[in-house]
Design an enzyme around this catalytic site. Structure first.
Site, PDB file in Angstrom:
ATOM      1  N   ALA A  85       0.846  -1.188   0.000  1.00 17.88           N
ATOM      2  CA  ALA A  85       0.000   0.000   0.000  1.00 17.88           C
ATOM      3  C   ALA A  85       0.887   1.246   0.000  1.00 17.88           C
ATOM      4  O   ALA A  85       2.073   1.177   0.328  1.00 17.88           O
ATOM      5  CB  ALA A  85      -0.908   0.000   1.224  1.00 17.88           C
ATOM      6  N   GLY A 128      -0.062  -4.983   0.774  1.00 13.09           N
ATOM      7  CA  GLY A 128      -1.252  -4.825  -0.055  1.00 13.09           C
ATOM      8  C   GLY A 128      -1.115  -5.486  -1.408  1.00 13.09           C
ATOM      9  O   GLY A 128      -2.108  -5.912  -2.001  1.00 13.09           O
ATOM     10  N   GLU A 131      -2.009  -9.015  -0.858  1.00 12.48           N
ATOM     11  CA  GLU A 131      -3.456  -9.076  -0.627  1.00 12.48           C
ATOM     12  C   GLU A 131      -4.228  -8.893  -1.926  1.00 12.48           C
ATOM     13  O   GLU A 131      -5.240  -9.563  -2.169  1.00 12.48           O
ATOM     14  CB  GLU A 131      -3.852  -8.012   0.390  1.00 12.48           C
ATOM     15  CG  GLU A 131      -3.344  -8.330   1.788  1.00 12.48           C
ATOM     16  CD  GLU A 131      -3.531  -7.181   2.771  1.00 12.48           C
ATOM     17  OE1 GLU A 131      -4.008  -7.434   3.888  1.00 12.48           O
ATOM     18  OE2 GLU A 131      -3.198  -6.030   2.419  1.00 12.48           O
ATOM     19  N   GLU A 151       3.717  -5.935   7.225  1.00 13.89           N
ATOM     20  CA  GLU A 151       3.120  -4.815   7.959  1.00 13.89           C
ATOM     21  C   GLU A 151       3.621  -4.705   9.397  1.00 13.89           C
ATOM     22  O   GLU A 151       3.683  -3.618   9.962  1.00 13.89           O
ATOM     23  CB  GLU A 151       1.590  -4.938   7.954  1.00 13.89           C
ATOM     24  CG  GLU A 151       0.927  -4.669   6.616  1.00 13.89           C
ATOM     25  CD  GLU A 151       0.835  -5.896   5.720  1.00 13.89           C
ATOM     26  OE1 GLU A 151       0.153  -5.811   4.687  1.00 13.89           O
ATOM     27  OE2 GLU A 151       1.466  -6.933   6.044  1.00 13.89           O
TER      28      GLU A 151
END
Length: 277
Positions: A85, A128, A131, A151
């Site tokens: 992300a 991300g 994911e 993370e």
């Protein structure tokens, strides 16, 4: 949002290719019955900003509505599918901001698409990016791809399915290791663990993904969508409920034109002609 087609190239030797408007963070192209979305933020290794996620959602929704498209590929660059992300975008977000705006909620729009989506992953698929790949239906990896949920190193946890989809893909112990240590998986390790469908040479990734996408797109879109729904239902249902759901979906195919066509073609030893109904 994506706009109208701006260029069309075709020949008698090849299927039509449609090039949609190129944005600053992604490009979208249609090749025959396959829709291709390419993430394009090279300076940030395709970090997933709100803008990029919005573009991905817009692109796959267009392909969902396009009756000529039977399957979709999402890919990045050789260096990165998506390195995570966009941390710069998230850095100053507060709890009230995250809660009131339901941070990351729009990412899950990808899972509402009924057509199969293949993630073609080269390079980094971290946080991300991992994911996003797991929200797709099939992951094909280049041999230098790297997967992980780092993370924990940033003082946070996965927020878009990393703790949920990863355990379903590779089991609790391995998923827990990745989430708690921030360790990564190589492409070969990811295939062995069950996260990845197949590993191919880097330069052959898009070719192999396209071959698979074209094969899927060659079948009845209606039946493919029903099969995808049945497989995904296993995430939510008990074994007995899932088997019952599968059986009802199987029964439902007998009410379709394409089931009749497929079985008639088999008996008559010819290639079926699908009508997607």
């Amino acid at each position: 949002m994506l706009k109208q087609v701006i260029k069309t190239v075709s020949s008698s030797q090849a299927p039509k290719k449609y090039f949609f408007k190129q944005f600053c963070t992604s490009t979208t192209e249609k090749k025959g019955r396959v829709g291709l979305v390419t993430l394009n933020r090279p300076k940030s290794l395709n970090a997933l900003s709100d803008g990029l996620i919005s573009e991905i959602n817009s692109a796959v929704k267009l392909f969902q509505e396009d009756k000529d498209v039977g399957s979709i590929i999402i890919t990045g660059s050789e260096k990165a599918f998506a390195a995570g992300a966009d941390i710069k975008e998230m850095e100053k977000v507060t709890l009230p901001d995250a809660y009131n705006n339901d941070l990351l909620a729009q990412w899950h729009d990808l899972t509402k698409i009924r057509k199969p989506i293949i993630a073609a992953v080269n390079g980094y698929a971290l946080g991300g990016g991992c994911e996003l790949a797991m929200m797709c239906d099939i992951i094909i990896a280049g041999e230098k791809a790297v997967f992980g949920q780092p993370e924990i190193k940033l003082g946070t946890i996965p927020g878009c399915g990393g703790t949920q989809r990863l355990i379903r893909a590779i089991g609790k112990s391995k998923a827990m290791e990745l989430v708690l240590t921030g360790n990564n998986l190589t492409a070969v390790e990811a295939e062995k663990a069950g996260l990845v469908s197949k590993v191919v040479p880097v330069e052959e990734l898009l070719t192999e993904a396209t071959k698979m996408a074209e094969k899927i797109a060659s079948y009845s879109q209606l039946t493919v969508a029903m099969a995808k729904e049945a497989v995904n239902a296993s995430y939510e249902l008990t074994l007995q409920e899932g088997i019952r759901f599968e059986r009802r979906m199987f029964h439902s195919t007998f009410g379709t034109h394409d089931q009749k066509e497929g079985m008639n073609a088999f008996v008559e030893k010819r290639t079926p002609t699908w009508h997607n109904k």
